[in-house]
Every structure is written in C-alpha cells, then in structure tokens.
Design a protein around this motif. Sequence first.
Motif, mmCIF file in Angstrom:
data_model
loop_
_atom_site.group_PDB
_atom_site.id
_atom_site.type_symbol
_atom_site.label_atom_id
_atom_site.label_comp_id
_atom_site.label_asym_id
_atom_site.label_seq_id
_atom_site.Cartn_x
_atom_site.Cartn_y
_atom_site.Cartn_z
ATOM 1 N N CYS A 143 0.839 -1.189 0.000
ATOM 2 C CA CYS A 143 0.000 0.000 0.000
ATOM 3 C C CYS A 143 0.882 1.250 0.000
ATOM 4 C CB CYS A 143 -0.897 -0.007 1.235
ATOM 5 S SG CYS A 143 -1.822 1.535 1.423
ATOM 6 N N GLU B 74 0.155 4.072 0.975
ATOM 7 C CA GLU B 74 -0.174 4.965 2.094
ATOM 8 C C GLU B 74 0.488 4.504 3.386
ATOM 9 O OE1 GLU B 74 -2.438 7.691 1.836
ATOM 10 O OE2 GLU B 74 -2.235 7.346 -0.324
ATOM 11 N N CYS B 75 0.324 3.229 3.716
ATOM 12 C CA CYS B 75 0.826 2.745 5.006
ATOM 13 C C CYS B 75 2.016 1.807 4.843
ATOM 14 C CB CYS B 75 -0.288 2.042 5.777
ATOM 15 S SG CYS B 75 -0.902 0.559 4.959
ATOM 16 N N CYS C 98 -5.326 -3.439 3.992
ATOM 17 C CA CYS C 98 -4.025 -3.039 4.527
ATOM 18 C C CYS C 98 -4.238 -2.429 5.901
ATOM 19 C CB CYS C 98 -3.341 -2.066 3.579
ATOM 20 S SG CYS C 98 -4.225 -0.506 3.418
ATOM 21 N N SER C 99 -3.256 -1.696 6.375
ATOM 22 C CA SER C 99 -3.348 -1.150 7.736
ATOM 23 C C SER C 99 -3.963 0.234 7.770
ATOM 24 C CB SER C 99 -1.952 -1.106 8.362
ATOM 25 O OG SER C 99 -1.426 -2.394 8.462
ATOM 26 N N CYS C 100 -4.396 0.749 6.625
ATOM 27 C CA CYS C 100 -5.017 2.068 6.651
ATOM 28 C C CYS C 100 -6.297 2.032 7.463
ATOM 29 C CB CYS C 100 -5.355 2.506 5.223
ATOM 30 S SG CYS C 100 -3.908 2.988 4.257
HETATM 31 ZN ZN LIG Z 1 -2.711 1.184 3.538
#
Ligand SMILES: [Zn+2]
Length: 67
Positions: free
Chosen positions: A51, A53-54, A64-66
């Motif tokens: 990802c 973003e994260c 994901c971890s978002c």
């Molecule tokens: Zn993410």
Amino acid sequence: MTFTAKYSGRCAADCGDPIAPGDAVEYVDDQLVHEGCLPAPVVERAPRPVCPECFTETAVNGACSCP
Ligand SMILES: [Zn+2]
Ligand SMILES: [Zn+2]
C-alpha cells in the motif's frame, strides 16, 4: 536411490513422459520422477503489492493497515 516403478504414474518433472511399470524412477523431494529427471521447482509466492499509504503488504482481499 532409483528403483523400478511398479505402477504407472506421472513424472513430477513434467518431462511429458508418463511413468510406466518397469521404468527406472526415483524420489526427489518426495516427488516421483524418472531417473535423471528433476521435479519442477516450487513456484515461490509472488510478493503482494504494498500500500502506498501505510507501506504494509496488502492481504489477499486487498486490505491493509489504513484506517
Ligand atoms: Zn494502507
Ligand atoms: Zn520424467
């Protein structure tokens, strides 16, 4: 260690030739192949996309971890 096949089967090396009774065969990595054949290498797991973003690897479902 090679031995003589007692049964017909499929060569794990994907050499295209079936194993026939009487063929010289051996086990390589617990897979039955003709003498001298090597089983097809196990395909490694492709890395999952990360990802942007994260920066965690996304799961099979894309999570994901978002937050
Ligand atoms: Zn993410
Ligand atoms: Zn073979």
